[in-house]
Enzyme design. Structure first.
Site, PDB file in Angstrom:
ATOM      1  N   TYR A 141       0.840  -1.204   0.000  1.00  0.00           N
ATOM      2  CA  TYR A 141       0.000   0.000   0.000  1.00  0.00           C
ATOM      3  C   TYR A 141       0.874   1.253   0.000  1.00  0.00           C
ATOM      4  O   TYR A 141       0.598   2.215  -0.736  1.00  0.00           O
ATOM      5  CB  TYR A 141      -0.898  -0.038   1.229  1.00  0.00           C
ATOM      6  CG  TYR A 141      -1.813   1.143   1.417  1.00  0.00           C
ATOM      7  CD1 TYR A 141      -2.937   1.318   0.625  1.00  0.00           C
ATOM      8  CD2 TYR A 141      -1.570   2.078   2.431  1.00  0.00           C
ATOM      9  CE1 TYR A 141      -3.792   2.395   0.816  1.00  0.00           C
ATOM     10  CE2 TYR A 141      -2.414   3.151   2.633  1.00  0.00           C
ATOM     11  CZ  TYR A 141      -3.518   3.307   1.818  1.00  0.00           C
ATOM     12  OH  TYR A 141      -4.356   4.381   2.012  1.00  0.00           O
ATOM     13  N   LYS A 146       0.918   4.167  -2.894  1.00  0.00           N
ATOM     14  CA  LYS A 146       0.565   5.552  -2.570  1.00  0.00           C
ATOM     15  C   LYS A 146       1.731   6.497  -2.822  1.00  0.00           C
ATOM     16  O   LYS A 146       1.525   7.664  -3.184  1.00  0.00           O
ATOM     17  CB  LYS A 146       0.094   5.629  -1.121  1.00  0.00           C
ATOM     18  CG  LYS A 146      -1.269   4.990  -0.879  1.00  0.00           C
ATOM     19  CD  LYS A 146      -2.358   5.617  -1.743  1.00  0.00           C
ATOM     20  CE  LYS A 146      -3.752   5.182  -1.357  1.00  0.00           C
ATOM     21  NZ  LYS A 146      -4.782   5.765  -2.233  1.00  0.00           N
TER      22      LYS A 146
END
Length: 305
Positions: free
Chosen positions: A171, A175
């Protein structure tokens, strides 16, 4: 109803729940017509057969706004193109793209499977690229035909992508990539009148309440009433302004929003340097680099460290 976005057409991805839903409702409350996109998946990205986008569309229409539902997989290149076409054909154009869709599969790095890595990077990073690529092509075409639009893009990064987060390597990478994409797209699309910014939202959603249950509790669950700093809707007014024509001079920025606090993130910058004038000897690198580290700022701590 506010007129900040009157006459403008927006796409909001992942808008069936949480932060995306709040974005769609906020944009509509300021006069925008909204394509409410939601693929209808579980927290882990699995299909559920639900249609939360329809509920948001109904809410917008009941309030007097214009909205249509879209069930595209935003990481599918052709479906993303069709979503942009839907905005143009059904709502009359496209002025705003809010990339928000995503899900998590949190694992420590050594426990992360290839499938988990690919799935998270696909929906977050490719799921930002595909809609942005097709929207950007539309705006370029409009500009070349003498119909430039004051277009706005708001991407969704995260503190995990900016500072890192233990147990969220995949993640965090996705991002961080979104933040980098934002910087490049802002420069490339600026010639067509398009601004590209990103937010790093903090909110209570399906993605955060399991990972940070105490932090994400509502005020009454914390033992007292008051301002709910974790309400997903706290992020929406910032997005609405960034999507307005007033924000024409703001681009290539990443903005963290936590409750009532707005922070302009500064990102990677050139720090202390030393030039030896020639190729370094390996034995000399250590002392030189340690001096630079001592001169430079202490890095932001990784979440969960």
């Amino acid at each position: 109803m506010s007129t900040l976005l009157d006459g403008r057409v927006a796409i909001v991805t992942g808008a069936g729940r949480g932060i995306g839903r709040a974005h769609a409702l906020e944009l509509a409350s300021h006069g925008a017509a909204v394509v409410v996109n939601d693929f209808g998946v579980s927290l882990a990205g699995e299909g559920t057969g639900e249609s939360p986008a329809d509920e948001v569309v109904a809410e917008i229409r009941e309030a007097g706004g214009r909205a249509v539902a879209n069930g595209a997989d935003v990481a599918d290149f052709d479906q993303a193109a069709a979503m942009v076409r839907q905005a143009v054909e059904e709502l009359g154009g496209l002025d705003i793209l809010v990339n928000n869709a995503g899900f998590v599969r949190d694992r420590m790095l050594v426990n992360t499977s290839e499938e988990e890595w690919d799935a998270v990077v696909r929906v977050h990073l490719k799921g930002h690229f595909a809609p942005l690529r097709h929207a950007g092509a539309y705006w370029r075409s409009e500009a070349k035909q003498g119909r430039p639009r004051a277009a706005r893009v708001v991407n969704t990064s995260s503190g995990a992508g900016l500072q890192g987060s233990v147990g969220q390597s995949t993640y965090s990478v996705a991002k961080a990539g979104i933040a980098g994409l934002t910087l490049v797209a802002a420069q490339e699309l600026g010639r067509y009148g398009v601004t590209v910014n990103a937010i790093a939202p903090v909110a209570r959603t399906r993605m955060t309440e399991g990972a940070f249950p105490e932090m994400m509790a509502a005020p009454d669950e914390q033992g007292g009433a008051g301002f709910d700093a974790m309400d997903p809707a706290n992020n929406a007014p910032v997005v609405a302004w960034l999507c307005s024509e007033e924000a024409a001079d703001v681009t290539g920025r990443v903005i963290e929003i936590e409750g009532g606090r707005i922070t302009l993130e500064t990102g990677w910058r050139h720090g202390p340097a030393v030039d030896g004038g020639a190729r370094w000897e390996a034995a000399d690198v250590g002392p030189a680099l340690r001096r630079l580290i001592a001169e430079g700022p202490v890095p932001e701590p990784v979440y969960g460290a």
